[in-house]
Design a protein around this motif. Sequence first.
Motif, PDB file in Angstrom:
ATOM      1  N   THR A  17       0.828  -1.202   0.000  1.00 56.36           N
ATOM      2  CA  THR A  17       0.000   0.000   0.000  1.00 56.36           C
ATOM      3  C   THR A  17       0.866   1.258   0.000  1.00 56.36           C
ATOM      4  O   THR A  17       1.716   1.435   0.873  1.00 56.36           O
ATOM      5  CB  THR A  17      -0.939   0.025   1.214  1.00 56.36           C
ATOM      6  N   VAL A  18       0.621   2.102  -0.997  1.00 56.76           N
ATOM      7  CA  VAL A  18       1.364   3.350  -1.152  1.00 56.76           C
ATOM      8  C   VAL A  18       0.370   4.504  -1.160  1.00 56.76           C
ATOM      9  O   VAL A  18      -0.574   4.513  -1.963  1.00 56.76           O
ATOM     10  CB  VAL A  18       2.183   3.353  -2.460  1.00 56.76           C
ATOM     11  N   ASN A  19       0.573   5.452  -0.283  1.00 53.40           N
ATOM     12  CA  ASN A  19      -0.307   6.622  -0.224  1.00 53.40           C
ATOM     13  C   ASN A  19       0.144   7.678  -1.223  1.00 53.40           C
ATOM     14  O   ASN A  19       1.325   8.017  -1.282  1.00 53.40           O
ATOM     15  CB  ASN A  19      -0.302   7.220   1.183  1.00 53.40           C
ATOM     16  N   THR A  20      -0.780   8.172  -2.025  1.00 56.33           N
ATOM     17  CA  THR A  20      -0.443   9.195  -3.012  1.00 56.33           C
ATOM     18  C   THR A  20      -1.232  10.482  -2.798  1.00 56.33           C
ATOM     19  O   THR A  20      -1.295  11.324  -3.679  1.00 56.33           O
ATOM     20  CB  THR A  20      -0.693   8.680  -4.437  1.00 56.33           C
ATOM     21  N   GLY A  21      -1.838  10.631  -1.618  1.00 57.85           N
ATOM     22  CA  GLY A  21      -2.623  11.835  -1.376  1.00 57.85           C
ATOM     23  C   GLY A  21      -3.936  11.796  -2.138  1.00 57.85           C
ATOM     24  O   GLY A  21      -4.437  10.732  -2.500  1.00 57.85           O
ATOM     25  N   ARG A  22      -4.476  12.963  -2.385  1.00 59.87           N
ATOM     26  CA  ARG A  22      -5.773  13.050  -3.051  1.00 59.87           C
ATOM     27  C   ARG A  22      -5.725  12.415  -4.440  1.00 59.87           C
ATOM     28  O   ARG A  22      -4.786  12.613  -5.196  1.00 59.87           O
ATOM     29  CB  ARG A  22      -6.185  14.527  -3.154  1.00 59.87           C
ATOM     30  N   ALA A  23      -6.758  11.638  -4.770  1.00 57.20           N
ATOM     31  CA  ALA A  23      -6.853  11.017  -6.095  1.00 57.20           C
ATOM     32  C   ALA A  23      -6.843  12.096  -7.172  1.00 57.20           C
ATOM     33  O   ALA A  23      -7.554  13.088  -7.081  1.00 57.20           O
ATOM     34  CB  ALA A  23      -8.125  10.179  -6.198  1.00 57.20           C
ATOM     35  N   HIS A  47      -4.945   8.934   1.607  1.00 53.85           N
ATOM     36  CA  HIS A  47      -5.180   9.467   2.949  1.00 53.85           C
ATOM     37  C   HIS A  47      -4.614  10.875   3.103  1.00 53.85           C
ATOM     38  O   HIS A  47      -3.681  11.258   2.402  1.00 53.85           O
ATOM     39  CB  HIS A  47      -4.521   8.560   3.997  1.00 53.85           C
ATOM     40  N   ASP A  48      -5.172  11.621   4.057  1.00 58.59           N
ATOM     41  CA  ASP A  48      -4.595  12.921   4.391  1.00 58.59           C
ATOM     42  C   ASP A  48      -3.381  12.700   5.296  1.00 58.59           C
ATOM     43  O   ASP A  48      -3.046  11.563   5.653  1.00 58.59           O
ATOM     44  CB  ASP A  48      -5.630  13.842   5.042  1.00 58.59           C
ATOM     45  N   GLN A  53       0.168   9.245   8.736  1.00 57.71           N
ATOM     46  CA  GLN A  53       1.043   8.929   9.852  1.00 57.71           C
ATOM     47  C   GLN A  53       0.510   7.753  10.661  1.00 57.71           C
ATOM     48  O   GLN A  53       1.265   6.871  11.076  1.00 57.71           O
ATOM     49  CB  GLN A  53       1.230  10.157  10.744  1.00 57.71           C
ATOM     50  N   GLN A  54      -0.814   7.711  10.847  1.00 58.27           N
ATOM     51  CA  GLN A  54      -1.413   6.585  11.555  1.00 58.27           C
ATOM     52  C   GLN A  54      -1.226   5.294  10.769  1.00 58.27           C
ATOM     53  O   GLN A  54      -0.974   4.236  11.341  1.00 58.27           O
ATOM     54  CB  GLN A  54      -2.908   6.849  11.799  1.00 58.27           C
ATOM     55  N   ARG A  70      11.177  21.316  -2.255  1.00 57.31           N
ATOM     56  CA  ARG A  70      11.991  20.881  -1.128  1.00 57.31           C
ATOM     57  C   ARG A  70      12.401  22.066  -0.259  1.00 57.31           C
ATOM     58  O   ARG A  70      12.582  23.169  -0.790  1.00 57.31           O
ATOM     59  CB  ARG A  70      13.221  20.136  -1.639  1.00 57.31           C
ATOM     60  N   PRO A  71      12.528  21.895   1.052  1.00 57.16           N
ATOM     61  CA  PRO A  71      12.211  20.660   1.751  1.00 57.16           C
ATOM     62  C   PRO A  71      10.705  20.522   1.953  1.00 57.16           C
ATOM     63  O   PRO A  71      10.041  21.493   2.331  1.00 57.16           O
ATOM     64  CB  PRO A  71      12.919  20.819   3.091  1.00 57.16           C
ATOM     65  N   ALA A  72      10.166  19.332   1.671  1.00 55.16           N
ATOM     66  CA  ALA A  72       8.726  19.104   1.795  1.00 55.16           C
ATOM     67  C   ALA A  72       8.326  19.188   3.265  1.00 55.16           C
ATOM     68  O   ALA A  72       8.887  18.494   4.109  1.00 55.16           O
ATOM     69  CB  ALA A  72       8.361  17.738   1.225  1.00 55.16           C
ATOM     70  N   HIS A  73       7.364  20.047   3.580  1.00 56.10           N
ATOM     71  CA  HIS A  73       6.990  20.273   4.974  1.00 56.10           C
ATOM     72  C   HIS A  73       6.414  19.015   5.627  1.00 56.10           C
ATOM     73  O   HIS A  73       6.572  18.803   6.822  1.00 56.10           O
ATOM     74  CB  HIS A  73       6.008  21.436   5.080  1.00 56.10           C
ATOM     75  N   LEU A  74       5.747  18.165   4.832  1.00 57.07           N
ATOM     76  CA  LEU A  74       5.193  16.939   5.394  1.00 57.07           C
ATOM     77  C   LEU A  74       6.303  16.092   6.003  1.00 57.07           C
ATOM     78  O   LEU A  74       6.199  15.615   7.124  1.00 57.07           O
ATOM     79  CB  LEU A  74       4.471  16.128   4.307  1.00 57.07           C
TER      80      LEU A  74
END
Length: 200
Positions: A17-23, A47-48, A53-54, A70-74
């Motif tokens: 499973t790879v999260n890519t943010g909003r579709a 996921h947001d 993180q969860q 960069r640098p990405a704040h997330l």
Amino acid sequence: VLANRDISELRQLDGLTVNTGRAGSGADLAARAVFGALGIEPVYAHHDDAALQQGFRSGAISAAIVLAARPAHLTMAFDLQERVHLLAVPDAPAGSAYRPASLEARDYPGLIAPGAEVPTIAVANVLAVSEPSRASERYRRLRRFTNEFFARTRQPEGTGRLPWPGFDPTADVPGWRRFGPAEIWLELRASRRMAVAATD
């Protein structure tokens, strides 16, 4: 690519499973282009930041695609740096809008060892505007914005770096015409440089 530390290469994400943010977001499109070109088929999640993180904590998510300046704040705000690392993206899809780039320890001190770099890919952004009538208030506001924006892109004294790494106000974009005040600003800067060179 932000991934669990037990993942050492991109191909290990096949089936995970790879999260890519909003579709449909830039990160989602980039992930599908790169994974598709490499024949990797992850399970995509959208996921947001909080759920991401969860997901890393629970093991439900193995990696996340981050598309940001960069640098990405997330990644800087991420509180799981002992569990994750930045995974190399060695190749851009042939003929794509992506180009080779690298991430440095000074931008991601908790995720990259001092002195090390992580290969990745980058995509260019274009700031575009529909040019209004020169007599309009909108044109005057855009001209002020352009002058202020370009002035802030000058290399800060002593830092050796631009505020936006890779930003090039002189770059041409095929099929597009540079906004008039931007062209004038660049011409003035070039003429000032020539004047300084002539007096040295």
